[in-house]
Design a protein around this motif. Structure first.
Motif, PDB file in Angstrom:
ATOM      1  N   PRO A 181     -19.089 -70.803 -61.713  1.00  0.00           N
ATOM      2  CA  PRO A 181     -18.145 -71.297 -60.700  1.00  0.00           C
ATOM      3  C   PRO A 181     -18.846 -72.016 -59.548  1.00  0.00           C
ATOM      4  CG  PRO A 181     -18.438 -68.928 -60.482  1.00  0.00           C
ATOM      5  CD  PRO A 181     -19.218 -69.344 -61.695  1.00  0.00           C
ATOM      6  N   LEU A 182     -18.195 -73.045 -59.044  1.00  0.00           N
ATOM      7  CA  LEU A 182     -18.722 -73.776 -57.894  1.00  0.00           C
ATOM      8  C   LEU A 182     -18.877 -72.850 -56.688  1.00  0.00           C
ATOM      9  CD1 LEU A 182     -19.523 -76.439 -56.512  1.00  0.00           C
ATOM     10  CD2 LEU A 182     -17.091 -76.841 -56.047  1.00  0.00           C
ATOM     11  N   LEU A 183     -17.989 -71.861 -56.579  1.00  0.00           N
ATOM     12  CA  LEU A 183     -18.028 -70.923 -55.465  1.00  0.00           C
ATOM     13  C   LEU A 183     -19.376 -70.198 -55.409  1.00  0.00           C
ATOM     14  CD1 LEU A 183     -15.630 -70.616 -53.561  1.00  0.00           C
ATOM     15  CD2 LEU A 183     -15.063 -68.472 -54.706  1.00  0.00           C
ATOM     16  N   LEU A 184     -19.927 -69.856 -56.571  1.00  0.00           N
ATOM     17  CA  LEU A 184     -21.232 -69.192 -56.624  1.00  0.00           C
ATOM     18  C   LEU A 184     -22.337 -70.128 -56.147  1.00  0.00           C
ATOM     19  CD1 LEU A 184     -23.079 -66.847 -57.415  1.00  0.00           C
ATOM     20  CD2 LEU A 184     -23.109 -67.751 -59.752  1.00  0.00           C
ATOM     21  N   ILE A 185     -22.248 -71.402 -56.506  1.00  0.00           N
ATOM     22  CA  ILE A 185     -23.255 -72.383 -56.073  1.00  0.00           C
ATOM     23  C   ILE A 185     -23.232 -72.521 -54.554  1.00  0.00           C
ATOM     24  CG2 ILE A 185     -24.014 -74.768 -56.283  1.00  0.00           C
ATOM     25  CD1 ILE A 185     -24.331 -73.111 -58.830  1.00  0.00           C
ATOM     26  N   ILE A 186     -22.013 -72.561 -53.971  1.00  0.00           N
ATOM     27  CA  ILE A 186     -21.895 -72.694 -52.515  1.00  0.00           C
ATOM     28  C   ILE A 186     -22.512 -71.487 -51.810  1.00  0.00           C
ATOM     29  CG2 ILE A 186     -20.254 -72.804 -50.591  1.00  0.00           C
ATOM     30  CD1 ILE A 186     -18.363 -74.343 -52.471  1.00  0.00           C
ATOM     31  N   PHE A 187     -22.140 -70.289 -52.266  1.00  0.00           N
ATOM     32  CA  PHE A 187     -22.670 -69.070 -51.658  1.00  0.00           C
ATOM     33  C   PHE A 187     -24.180 -68.969 -51.853  1.00  0.00           C
ATOM     34  CE2 PHE A 187     -23.386 -64.332 -52.244  1.00  0.00           C
ATOM     35  CZ  PHE A 187     -23.522 -64.082 -50.889  1.00  0.00           C
ATOM     36  N   GLY A 188     -24.649 -69.254 -53.052  1.00  0.00           N
ATOM     37  CA  GLY A 188     -26.085 -69.207 -53.329  1.00  0.00           C
ATOM     38  C   GLY A 188     -26.861 -70.190 -52.477  1.00  0.00           C
ATOM     39  N   ALA A 189     -26.287 -71.390 -52.288  1.00  0.00           N
ATOM     40  CA  ALA A 189     -26.965 -72.393 -51.458  1.00  0.00           C
ATOM     41  C   ALA A 189     -27.080 -71.921 -50.006  1.00  0.00           C
ATOM     42  CB  ALA A 189     -26.204 -73.719 -51.522  1.00  0.00           C
ATOM     43  N   LEU A 190     -26.031 -71.279 -49.498  1.00  0.00           N
ATOM     44  CA  LEU A 190     -26.075 -70.751 -48.136  1.00  0.00           C
ATOM     45  C   LEU A 190     -27.143 -69.677 -47.997  1.00  0.00           C
ATOM     46  CD1 LEU A 190     -22.257 -70.483 -47.286  1.00  0.00           C
ATOM     47  CD2 LEU A 190     -23.909 -72.045 -46.256  1.00  0.00           C
ATOM     48  N   VAL A 191     -27.247 -68.797 -48.998  1.00  0.00           N
ATOM     49  CA  VAL A 191     -28.256 -67.735 -48.966  1.00  0.00           C
ATOM     50  C   VAL A 191     -29.656 -68.338 -48.930  1.00  0.00           C
ATOM     51  CG1 VAL A 191     -29.287 -65.836 -50.270  1.00  0.00           C
ATOM     52  CG2 VAL A 191     -26.802 -66.013 -50.091  1.00  0.00           C
ATOM     53  N   VAL A 192     -29.901 -69.316 -49.810  1.00  0.00           N
ATOM     54  CA  VAL A 192     -31.232 -69.934 -49.891  1.00  0.00           C
ATOM     55  C   VAL A 192     -31.574 -70.671 -48.594  1.00  0.00           C
ATOM     56  CG1 VAL A 192     -32.603 -71.698 -51.071  1.00  0.00           C
ATOM     57  CG2 VAL A 192     -31.205 -70.107 -52.406  1.00  0.00           C
ATOM     58  N   LEU A 193     -30.623 -71.433 -48.062  1.00  0.00           N
ATOM     59  CA  LEU A 193     -30.875 -72.194 -46.838  1.00  0.00           C
ATOM     60  C   LEU A 193     -31.175 -71.278 -45.658  1.00  0.00           C
ATOM     61  CD1 LEU A 193     -28.162 -75.011 -47.094  1.00  0.00           C
ATOM     62  CD2 LEU A 193     -30.646 -75.283 -47.254  1.00  0.00           C
ATOM     63  N   LEU A 194     -30.403 -70.208 -45.534  1.00  0.00           N
ATOM     64  CA  LEU A 194     -30.642 -69.289 -44.418  1.00  0.00           C
ATOM     65  C   LEU A 194     -31.946 -68.525 -44.602  1.00  0.00           C
ATOM     66  CD1 LEU A 194     -27.015 -68.007 -43.816  1.00  0.00           C
ATOM     67  CD2 LEU A 194     -28.441 -69.249 -42.196  1.00  0.00           C
ATOM     68  N   ASP A 195     -32.297 -68.216 -45.852  1.00  0.00           N
ATOM     69  CA  ASP A 195     -33.573 -67.545 -46.092  1.00  0.00           C
ATOM     70  C   ASP A 195     -34.743 -68.444 -45.684  1.00  0.00           C
ATOM     71  OD1 ASP A 195     -35.282 -65.405 -47.428  1.00  0.00           O
ATOM     72  OD2 ASP A 195     -35.837 -67.157 -48.609  1.00  0.00           O
ATOM     73  N   LEU A 196     -34.662 -69.726 -46.040  1.00  0.00           N
ATOM     74  CA  LEU A 196     -35.705 -70.667 -45.650  1.00  0.00           C
ATOM     75  C   LEU A 196     -35.773 -70.809 -44.129  1.00  0.00           C
ATOM     76  CD1 LEU A 196     -35.185 -73.460 -48.340  1.00  0.00           C
ATOM     77  CD2 LEU A 196     -37.064 -71.809 -48.226  1.00  0.00           C
ATOM     78  N   MET A 197     -34.599 -70.823 -43.494  1.00  0.00           N
ATOM     79  CA  MET A 197     -34.562 -70.949 -42.037  1.00  0.00           C
ATOM     80  C   MET A 197     -35.210 -69.739 -41.363  1.00  0.00           C
ATOM     81  SD  MET A 197     -31.305 -70.850 -39.493  1.00  0.00           S
ATOM     82  CE  MET A 197     -31.285 -69.064 -39.697  1.00  0.00           C
ATOM     83  N   LEU A 198     -34.910 -68.540 -41.860  1.00  0.00           N
ATOM     84  CA  LEU A 198     -35.448 -67.329 -41.251  1.00  0.00           C
ATOM     85  C   LEU A 198     -36.948 -67.195 -41.464  1.00  0.00           C
ATOM     86  CD1 LEU A 198     -32.660 -64.705 -42.108  1.00  0.00           C
ATOM     87  CD2 LEU A 198     -33.187 -65.677 -39.873  1.00  0.00           C
ATOM     88  N   ARG A 199     -37.436 -67.629 -42.633  1.00  0.00           N
ATOM     89  CA  ARG A 199     -38.848 -67.400 -42.970  1.00  0.00           C
ATOM     90  C   ARG A 199     -39.775 -68.540 -42.568  1.00  0.00           C
ATOM     91  NH1 ARG A 199     -40.515 -66.979 -47.967  1.00  0.00           N
ATOM     92  NH2 ARG A 199     -38.736 -67.959 -48.997  1.00  0.00           N
ATOM     93  N   HIS A 200     -39.223 -69.771 -42.439  1.00  0.00           N
ATOM     94  CA  HIS A 200     -40.115 -70.921 -42.282  1.00  0.00           C
ATOM     95  C   HIS A 200     -39.806 -71.803 -41.074  1.00  0.00           C
ATOM     96  CE1 HIS A 200     -41.947 -69.998 -46.108  1.00  0.00           C
ATOM     97  NE2 HIS A 200     -40.790 -70.073 -46.729  1.00  0.00           N
TER      98      HIS A 200
END
Length: 394
Positions: A240-259
């Motif tokens: 589902p596209l919904l999973l891609i949207i949520f997954g993208a938010l998780v990855v982006l915020l993880d990169l923001m917090l760590r880097h």
């Protein structure tokens, strides 16, 4: 900690040292997920079916997105009790301007996100400038924004979104097989590339690095997990596209917090605000930005929830969505005391919450039991966090 431990962060000695300090990482959550899968699949063979797992993914996107915002304020050692009301209000504003006033759906979504950011900015100012406790600020927000939502809906109570419109299609779009595999391969490549790039930069700066085999092992593990997910969901309706949207938010915020500098400052303020201030960090700015992020992500969660329902009503953002979002963040591993947590905690936590709810629904268990079981899991997560904090203090 000795120099050897600092320069060999992934040796068995360091692993033992981290366990002694109470840093158990995500292993309790992963173990809990495995136990949940074994128990419910034994009691009901439909639990691990492709159709049920796909439904579970759809159910977790909105709550997980709101939980991402909760993590931002928990990292500061603060709380946001208004996230549920903000999500419902922003989704209502989006629906009104789109359905009633004919706005383009993308502009309506941007307006909802902007309103969420403005609300977070207001909460941040009340916290930092008026020195009001975040509990009081966001409790007032919970009631005030809920009241505004009810005022906007007036007597009608419900506004439906076009079932074939752009917003509703966000939760009713499924990736074809070739695209799902392409996205999975791209994620593995980006993850491995970023890991290797960071390793090369740290080597150039004479900083300690993880062994190469560990980076490759993580990339391989991610590839296996993504491949399994694509295979399972492709056996039903697809990814589902919904999973891609949520997954993208998780990855982006993880990169923001760590880097990013903001991420490092966020952890510093949550760990010790006075020490962060003395180190030259603008504590007020960090706190305001964290609350803006929290409310913006709450608005995003409300948009995803409205997309799934194809409507907004007086119950939007209500019921137990706030409690579940907070429980999701804490169960996933984010500390209530500030300074420790990751974006991936929202993913792990929402998987636990939704797996329990879904499994009990399949077994026709009363909702009262579901709440009690969720409460027990939450209490266990907080107990582990408290013990970890005590161990670190020692």
């Amino acid at each position: 900690m000795t120099d050897t431990l600092v320069r060999s962060p992934y040796t068995p000695k360091v692993a033992v040292e981290r366990l002694r300090q109470g840093d158990v990482g995500a292993w309790p959550v992963v173990g809990g997920l495995v136990a949940i899968a074994i128990v419910f699949s034994t009691l009901n063979d439909r639990f691990l079916s492709p159709e049920n797992l796909t439904n579970l993914v759809l159910q977790m996107a909105a709550t997980g997105t709101i939980a991402l915002g909760i993590i931002m304020v928990l990292l500061l050692g603060e709380i946001d009790l208004s996230a549920g009301s903000v999500s419902g209000l922003c989704a209502t504003i989006m629906t009104i301007v789109h359905v009633k006033q004919g706005w383009n759906p993308l502009l309506a979504i941007l307006l909802a996100l902007a309103v969420g950011a403005a609300i977070g900015f207001l909460h941040g100012l009340m916290l930092t400038k008026l020195r009001m406790p975040s509990f009081v600020v966001t409790l007032a927000g919970l009631m005030g924004w809920l009241g505004l939502l009810l005022y906007l809906l007036r007597q009608g109570g419900t506004i439906n979104l076009p079932f074939t419109g752009f917003i509703s299609k966000l939760s009713d779009t499924w990736l074809p097989g070739w695209l799902a595999w392409t996205v999975a391969a791209a994620l593995v490549a980006v993850s491995a590339g970023a890991s290797l790039a960071v390793r090369r930069l740290r080597l150039a700066a004479a900083l300690p690095v993880t062994p190469l085999w560990w980076s490759l092992a993580k990339a391989g593990g991610l590839a296996v997990l993504l491949a399994a997910a694509v295979i399972v969901m492709s056996a039903d309706r697809g990814v589902p596209l919904l999973l891609i949207i949520f997954g993208a938010l998780v990855v982006l915020l993880d990169l923001m917090l760590r880097h990013t500098t903001f991420g490092r400052h966020l952890y510093a303020v949550g760990g010790n605000a006075e020490a962060a201030r003395r180190a030259g960090i603008n504590v007020t700015r960090i706190r305001i930005l964290a609350f803006m992020l929290a409310s913006t992500l709450a608005a995003a969660g409300g948009i995803l929830a409205a997309s799934r329902l194809s409507a907004v009503n007086q119950g939007s953002g209500g019921s137990d969505i706030l409690l579940m979002a907070i429980a999701t963040a804490v169960i996933g591993g984010t500390s209530l005391f500030g300074g420790r947590g990751r974006a991936y905690d929202a993913l792990l936590g929402v998987l636990v919450i939704q797996a329990i709810s879904n499994g009990m629904y399949l077994l026709s268990v009363d909702s009262s039991v579901r709440f009690m079981v969720t409460a027990a899991v939450l209490a266990l997560a907080v107990a582990i966090d408290s013990l970890a904090r005590r161990g670190a203090a020692r």
